[in-house]
Scaffold this active site. Sequence first.
Site, short mmCIF file in Angstrom:
data_model
loop_
_atom_site.label_atom_id
_atom_site.label_comp_id
_atom_site.label_asym_id
_atom_site.label_seq_id
_atom_site.Cartn_x
_atom_site.Cartn_y
_atom_site.Cartn_z
N TYR A 66 20.18 73.55 15.50
CA TYR A 66 21.31 73.03 16.28
C TYR A 66 21.13 71.53 16.52
O TYR A 66 22.05 70.73 16.28
CB TYR A 66 21.43 73.78 17.61
CG TYR A 66 22.39 73.13 18.59
CD1 TYR A 66 23.76 73.32 18.47
CD2 TYR A 66 21.93 72.32 19.63
CE1 TYR A 66 24.65 72.72 19.36
CE2 TYR A 66 22.80 71.72 20.53
CZ TYR A 66 24.16 71.93 20.39
OH TYR A 66 25.02 71.33 21.27
N SER A 81 24.67 65.69 21.83
CA SER A 81 23.90 66.50 22.78
C SER A 81 22.51 65.93 23.04
O SER A 81 21.86 65.37 22.14
CB SER A 81 23.74 67.90 22.19
OG SER A 81 22.75 68.62 22.88
N GLU A 103 20.06 67.63 23.12
CA GLU A 103 19.15 68.36 22.22
C GLU A 103 18.70 67.47 21.06
O GLU A 103 17.70 67.76 20.41
CB GLU A 103 19.82 69.62 21.68
CG GLU A 103 19.80 70.79 22.63
CD GLU A 103 18.40 71.35 22.88
OE1 GLU A 103 17.73 71.74 21.92
OE2 GLU A 103 17.99 71.38 24.05
P1 NAP Z 1 30.86 76.65 23.96
O1 NAP Z 1 31.33 77.18 25.28
O2 NAP Z 1 29.82 77.41 23.21
O3 NAP Z 1 32.15 76.51 23.03
C1 NAP Z 1 32.04 76.28 21.66
C2 NAP Z 1 33.43 76.25 21.05
O4 NAP Z 1 33.32 76.02 19.65
C3 NAP Z 1 34.21 77.56 21.22
O5 NAP Z 1 35.55 77.26 21.56
C4 NAP Z 1 34.16 78.18 19.83
O6 NAP Z 1 35.26 78.99 19.51
C5 NAP Z 1 34.21 76.90 18.98
N1 NAP Z 1 33.83 77.14 17.59
C6 NAP Z 1 32.75 77.82 17.13
N2 NAP Z 1 32.77 77.88 15.78
C7 NAP Z 1 33.89 77.23 15.38
C8 NAP Z 1 34.50 76.97 14.12
N3 NAP Z 1 33.96 77.41 12.97
N4 NAP Z 1 35.65 76.27 14.10
C9 NAP Z 1 36.23 75.84 15.25
N5 NAP Z 1 35.73 76.07 16.47
C10 NAP Z 1 34.57 76.75 16.54
O7 NAP Z 1 30.34 75.16 24.11
P2 NAP Z 1 30.56 74.12 25.33
O8 NAP Z 1 29.47 74.32 26.30
O9 NAP Z 1 31.96 74.15 25.73
O10 NAP Z 1 30.23 72.75 24.58
C11 NAP Z 1 31.24 71.98 23.95
C12 NAP Z 1 30.61 71.09 22.91
O11 NAP Z 1 29.67 70.23 23.53
C13 NAP Z 1 29.82 71.81 21.81
O12 NAP Z 1 29.96 71.05 20.64
C14 NAP Z 1 28.40 71.75 22.29
O13 NAP Z 1 27.51 71.85 21.20
C15 NAP Z 1 28.37 70.40 22.94
N6 NAP Z 1 27.44 70.19 24.04
C16 NAP Z 1 27.40 71.08 25.08
C17 NAP Z 1 26.56 70.84 26.14
C18 NAP Z 1 26.51 71.76 27.34
O14 NAP Z 1 25.55 71.67 28.11
N7 NAP Z 1 27.52 72.61 27.53
C19 NAP Z 1 25.75 69.68 26.15
C20 NAP Z 1 25.84 68.79 25.08
C21 NAP Z 1 26.69 69.05 24.04
P3 NAP Z 1 35.21 80.62 19.66
O15 NAP Z 1 35.43 80.91 21.11
O16 NAP Z 1 36.31 81.06 18.78
O17 NAP Z 1 33.84 81.03 19.20
O1 F7E Z 2 18.33 77.04 27.56
C1 F7E Z 2 15.01 78.32 28.58
C2 F7E Z 2 15.20 77.91 27.12
O2 F7E Z 2 20.11 78.22 26.28
C3 F7E Z 2 17.80 76.16 28.52
C4 F7E Z 2 23.54 74.16 25.02
O3 F7E Z 2 24.74 73.95 25.71
O4 F7E Z 2 22.40 72.55 26.34
C5 F7E Z 2 22.37 73.89 25.92
O5 F7E Z 2 21.16 74.17 25.21
C6 F7E Z 2 16.30 76.37 28.64
C7 F7E Z 2 15.54 76.43 27.30
O6 F7E Z 2 20.41 75.77 26.94
C8 F7E Z 2 15.85 81.83 28.85
O7 F7E Z 2 14.01 78.15 26.37
C9 F7E Z 2 14.23 80.53 29.48
O8 F7E Z 2 14.37 75.68 27.40
O9 F7E Z 2 20.59 77.50 28.65
P1 F7E Z 2 19.92 77.21 27.37
P2 F7E Z 2 19.84 74.68 25.93
O10 F7E Z 2 18.99 75.28 24.89
O11 F7E Z 2 19.24 73.60 26.75
C10 F7E Z 2 22.34 71.58 25.28
C11 F7E Z 2 22.42 70.21 25.89
C12 F7E Z 2 23.32 71.83 24.21
O12 F7E Z 2 23.82 70.90 23.58
C13 F7E Z 2 23.51 73.24 23.80
O13 F7E Z 2 24.73 73.42 23.10
O14 F7E Z 2 16.07 77.64 29.25
N1 F7E Z 2 15.13 79.76 28.81
N2 F7E Z 2 14.64 81.80 29.50
C14 F7E Z 2 16.15 80.54 28.43
N3 F7E Z 2 17.29 80.24 27.77
C15 F7E Z 2 18.17 81.24 27.53
N4 F7E Z 2 19.32 80.97 26.91
N5 F7E Z 2 17.90 82.53 27.93
C16 F7E Z 2 16.74 82.88 28.58
O15 F7E Z 2 16.54 84.04 28.93
#
Ligand code: NAP
Ligand code: F7E
Length: 330
Positions: free
Chosen positions: A156, A132, A134
């Site tokens: 995270y 990520s 992050e």
């Molecule tokens: P998401 O919608 O939050 O999905 C997370 C998945 O992980 C869900 O299917 C959840 O299952 C599963 N999970 C949670 N705890 C688990 C456990 N103990 N054992 C097995 N599975 C478990 O995330 P996403 O947005 O699809 O992202 C997919 C991956 O990419 C994640 O690793 C995330 O950190 C990473 N990532 C996401 C982004 C983004 O912008 N979306 C960017 C960079 C990296 P349940 O439904 O059962 O909770």
């Molecule tokens: O926040 C700001 C918050 O929670 C984005 C995950 O998929 O992407 C995701 O992480 C920004 C932050 O995503 C609210 O402070 C303001 O600066 O949508 P987010 P994230 O933290 O960037 C990365 C790449 C991952 O890997 C993660 O799994 O938005 N923000 N106001 C807020 N954020 C939330 N959630 N809610 C608010 O009300």
Amino acid sequence: MKRALITGITGQDGRHLSEHLVHQGYRVCGLLRGQQNPKRALVEREVPDVELLDGDLTDQVSLINALQKSRPDEVYNLGAMSFVTLSWKQSELTGNVTGLGALRMLEAIRNVQGSTLSGHTEPGIKFYQASSSEMFGRAHEVPQSERTLFHPRSPYGVAKVFAHYITVNYRESYGMFACSGILFNHEGPRRGPEFVTRKISRSVARIKLGLEDSMTLGNIEAKRDWGYAGDYVKAMHLMLQQEQPDDYVIGTGQSHSVREFAEHAFAHVGLDWRKHVRIDTDLLRPAEVDLLEADPSKARAALGWAPEVTFDDLVRMMVDADLENERPKA
Ligand code: NAP
Ligand code: F7E
């Protein structure tokens, strides 16, 4: 027919990736956790061809069983505790699932391939780790590439750094075909409602439909490089089709603030965001990531990957989908 095992099948990316792989002719298995996972029905409806197997990233034996049952050519480790805010409240769980979960899967792969501790494994099962942006956290440079130093700002982010480096280490130690995709934020109508883009698109729809009048946000000056999840899962698949395993940054190369996202989303339905958004300081994070912007040039050159959906398209797509979801059913 190629076979894939996906962890995190119920998540946004798991559902997009499984759709993509089924379309590519794969037989797809997905790891489903818990006794009565409420998202089972959703996966069965959206991607009926996926076979669901019981397992949890905190339970090594369940991973070995899932590998033995699915006999995959490719494993995509998308499972994680992925919500950054929650990672401060449940830091140990985050370390266990998001960090150690990757190690458990790598060891499970070695186990079913019958490897020895000292010997190199045959590059049999290919492994994808969901790294990520992050990990860049308080970014040392803009834009961020595969060479940018990591400086995570949340439990995270720290857990993802562990998972990233253990993936690199298993590639270097055992010759595994293990890749990390360092993906920047990617969104869409399947995004969980706890993340800011979906929180905004859902609220905009509800406000437009007269179901609510206002919404709260935290730090609206934070900037992210937002793309569309449907584009990004294609990059995951491409990484595992290369001759050599490697790590790639995936993003659009453009960043926008949360304020801009809200502005565009409200404007799409003819509303002024300033009349409906309140700032709630309880939503501020203990440590913030201010600016993420990708340099995806390596992925563009080596994988031939480029995003198709623009920022404006993404905002419109999410708001339109939520208008449909939130519209009272007759
Ligand atoms: P998401 O919608 O939050 O999905 C997370 C998945 O992980 C869900 O299917 C959840 O299952 C599963 N999970 C949670 N705890 C688990 C456990 N103990 N054992 C097995 N599975 C478990 O995330 P996403 O947005 O699809 O992202 C997919 C991956 O990419 C994640 O690793 C995330 O950190 C990473 N990532 C996401 C982004 C983004 O912008 N979306 C960017 C960079 C990296 P349940 O439904 O059962 O909770
Ligand atoms: O926040 C700001 C918050 O929670 C984005 C995950 O998929 O992407 C995701 O992480 C920004 C932050 O995503 C609210 O402070 C303001 O600066 O949508 P987010 P994230 O933290 O960037 C990365 C790449 C991952 O890997 C993660 O799994 O938005 N923000 N106001 C807020 N954020 C939330 N959630 N809610 C608010 O009300």
